[in-house]
Scaffold this motif. Structure first.
Motif, mmCIF file in Angstrom:
data_model
loop_
_atom_site.group_PDB
_atom_site.id
_atom_site.type_symbol
_atom_site.label_atom_id
_atom_site.label_comp_id
_atom_site.label_asym_id
_atom_site.label_seq_id
_atom_site.Cartn_x
_atom_site.Cartn_y
_atom_site.Cartn_z
ATOM 1 N N ASP A 154 0.819 -1.212 0.000
ATOM 2 C CA ASP A 154 0.000 0.000 0.000
ATOM 3 C C ASP A 154 0.857 1.268 0.000
ATOM 4 O O ASP A 154 0.350 2.363 0.274
ATOM 5 N N GLY A 155 2.159 1.133 -0.307
ATOM 6 C CA GLY A 155 3.008 2.309 -0.496
ATOM 7 C C GLY A 155 3.675 2.840 0.754
ATOM 8 O O GLY A 155 4.345 3.876 0.688
ATOM 9 N N ARG A 156 3.542 2.170 1.890
ATOM 10 C CA ARG A 156 4.201 2.643 3.119
ATOM 11 C C ARG A 156 5.677 2.257 3.104
ATOM 12 O O ARG A 156 6.020 1.130 2.751
ATOM 13 N N LEU A 157 6.523 3.195 3.513
ATOM 14 C CA LEU A 157 7.942 2.898 3.652
ATOM 15 C C LEU A 157 8.135 2.224 5.002
ATOM 16 O O LEU A 157 7.836 2.814 6.053
ATOM 17 N N VAL A 158 8.616 0.985 4.980
ATOM 18 C CA VAL A 158 8.726 0.195 6.204
ATOM 19 C C VAL A 158 10.128 -0.392 6.309
ATOM 20 O O VAL A 158 10.864 -0.495 5.323
ATOM 21 N N GLY A 177 4.454 3.924 -6.409
ATOM 22 C CA GLY A 177 5.443 3.268 -7.257
ATOM 23 C C GLY A 177 6.439 2.474 -6.432
ATOM 24 O O GLY A 177 6.071 1.767 -5.490
ATOM 25 N N SER A 178 7.718 2.608 -6.774
ATOM 26 C CA SER A 178 8.782 1.912 -6.053
ATOM 27 C C SER A 178 9.871 2.907 -5.680
ATOM 28 O O SER A 178 9.895 4.037 -6.166
ATOM 29 N N MET A 179 10.800 2.480 -4.842
ATOM 30 C CA MET A 179 11.871 3.360 -4.423
ATOM 31 C C MET A 179 12.812 3.707 -5.573
ATOM 32 O O MET A 179 13.578 4.665 -5.489
ATOM 33 N N ASP A 180 12.762 2.918 -6.657
ATOM 34 C CA ASP A 180 13.567 3.257 -7.831
ATOM 35 C C ASP A 180 13.109 4.570 -8.460
ATOM 36 O O ASP A 180 13.857 5.188 -9.227
ATOM 37 N N ASP A 181 11.883 4.986 -8.148
ATOM 38 C CA ASP A 181 11.343 6.233 -8.695
ATOM 39 C C ASP A 181 11.726 7.448 -7.852
ATOM 40 O O ASP A 181 11.348 8.573 -8.184
ATOM 41 N N ALA A 194 10.860 11.813 -11.448
ATOM 42 C CA ALA A 194 10.157 12.273 -12.645
ATOM 43 C C ALA A 194 9.756 13.739 -12.556
ATOM 44 O O ALA A 194 9.927 14.512 -13.506
ATOM 45 N N THR A 195 9.252 14.139 -11.400
ATOM 46 C CA THR A 195 8.743 15.507 -11.249
ATOM 47 C C THR A 195 9.721 16.431 -10.532
ATOM 48 O O THR A 195 9.619 17.651 -10.637
ATOM 49 N N GLY A 196 10.646 15.856 -9.779
ATOM 50 C CA GLY A 196 11.578 16.672 -9.011
ATOM 51 C C GLY A 196 10.974 17.246 -7.750
ATOM 52 O O GLY A 196 11.620 18.029 -7.037
ATOM 53 N N ALA A 197 9.726 16.886 -7.453
ATOM 54 C CA ALA A 197 9.034 17.411 -6.271
ATOM 55 C C ALA A 197 9.400 16.594 -5.034
ATOM 56 O O ALA A 197 9.633 15.377 -5.109
ATOM 57 N N ALA A 198 9.458 17.294 -3.902
ATOM 58 C CA ALA A 198 9.727 16.611 -2.634
ATOM 59 C C ALA A 198 8.508 15.812 -2.201
ATOM 60 O O ALA A 198 7.373 16.309 -2.264
ATOM 61 N N SER A 199 8.731 14.572 -1.790
ATOM 62 C CA SER A 199 7.630 13.696 -1.379
ATOM 63 C C SER A 199 7.666 13.392 0.110
ATOM 64 O O SER A 199 6.984 12.473 0.572
ATOM 65 N N GLY A 200 8.429 14.154 0.863
ATOM 66 C CA GLY A 200 8.521 13.934 2.303
ATOM 67 C C GLY A 200 9.966 13.932 2.754
ATOM 68 O O GLY A 200 10.901 13.976 1.941
ATOM 69 N N ARG A 201 10.135 13.897 4.042
ATOM 70 C CA ARG A 201 11.481 13.860 4.622
ATOM 71 C C ARG A 201 11.488 12.894 5.797
ATOM 72 O O ARG A 201 10.618 12.958 6.679
#
Length: 292
Positions: A154-158, A177-181, A194-201
């Motif tokens: 479900d996309g959670r980083l674990v 997606g995957s961490m390769d993205d 792909a977008t260069g946008a920050a997706s979290g920290r």
């Protein structure tokens, strides 16, 4: 006579605890981010031995001090930086921490290989360490060096133990997606390629007193007593680096662990022979001397 029996028995129990500690280290030799544990032993209070009737007119002439046993006081985690190896997997993240502490006399405090420094006044200072913030299954926030991560269905980083990795906002990090993205900067910020946008920290906590943390199972550390670890959020000024595609190895020294394991076994056997000797002496005193 019985005092020696109790002393030898205490020694056996201490060596058993030491053996168990080393065995735990060896079992986690390949565990990512594992911190080696050292068993600390302490002697029972010393007693002063004196002649019962004095010597040459001197009352109670002192002979010397005598320890009446030893016991395993606690197990301490060696909070030091482990070796970092390349894994070539976008899922893997290694945390490199080299936080310095200013010396009041100038410069920075020099820490030894165990991450400890003893000041001239006898004060012991431990080198601060950084940890990833994860969701503790028991509740609250847990702290880990386990960078073996992946995205769940479900996309959670674990983590490898399926614990949610938390962001700076304290919420689980969710990615598509995957961490390769994605690529992760040195400060833990996650960017979409792909977008260069920050997706979290990724949330990172600094423990000013890392030895104040306690093990909480499944590779986690926790602050059981508030303020014991002197926790704070990491800042850009801290010498902390997140490296994507790398893993931090266990800090266990395999060769030294085998030496310690053998030493604990030999010491246990020596104490065991002392117990057997006292047992035979008591048997002779009861069954043979008493008969006369």
């Amino acid at each position: 006579m019985l005092r020696g029996l109790y002393t030898a028995t205490a020694g056996m129990m201490t060596q058993q605890h030491r053996h168990d500690t080393v065995t735990q280290n060896i079992a986690n030799l390949n565990t990512t981010g594992y911190k080696q544990v050292e068993s600390v032993a302490r002697s029972f209070p010393e007693v002063m031995v004196a002649l019962q009737n004095g010597d040459q007119g001197r009352d109670n002439r002192q002979v010397g001090k005598l320890n009446t046993g030893v016991f395993a006081e606690e197990s301490i985690s060696m909070m030091v930086q482990g070796d970092v190896t390349e894994s070539n997997s976008s899922d893997d993240l290694a945390l490199i921490s080299d936080i310095q502490v200013a010396n009041p006399q100038g410069g920075n405090i020099a820490f030894d290989d165990s991450g400890k420094a003893v000041q001239a006044n006898g004060q012991t200072i431990y080198k601060p360490q950084a940890f990833f913030n994860v969701e503790n299954p028991a509740g609250g926030i847990g702290y880990t060096r386990d960078g073996d991560m992946h995205l769940s269905s479900d996309g959670r980083l674990v983590t490898s133990m399926n614990q949610n990795v938390l962001g700076q906002d304290g919420q689980p990090i969710v990615l598509a997606g995957s961490m390769d993205d994605y690529w992760v900067r040195e400060n833990g910020t996650i960017f979409n390629k792909a977008t260069g946008a920050a997706s979290g920290r990724i949330g990172i906590t600094v423990a000013e007193q890392p030895n104040g943390l306690t093990r909480d199972g499944e590779g986690l550390f926790a602050e059981k007593t508030q303020g014991a670890g002197s926790l704070r959020a990491a800042t850009n000024e801290d010498a902390i680096e997140v490296k994507q595609g790398f893993l931090e190895r266990s800090t266990v020294d395999a060769a030294q662990s085998m030496v310690d394991l053998t030493a604990a076994l030999r010491a246990y056997e020596a104490n065991q022979k002392v117990v057997q000797f006292y047992d035979k002496s008591l048997d002779k005193a009861v069954n043979e001397v008493g008969r006369v």
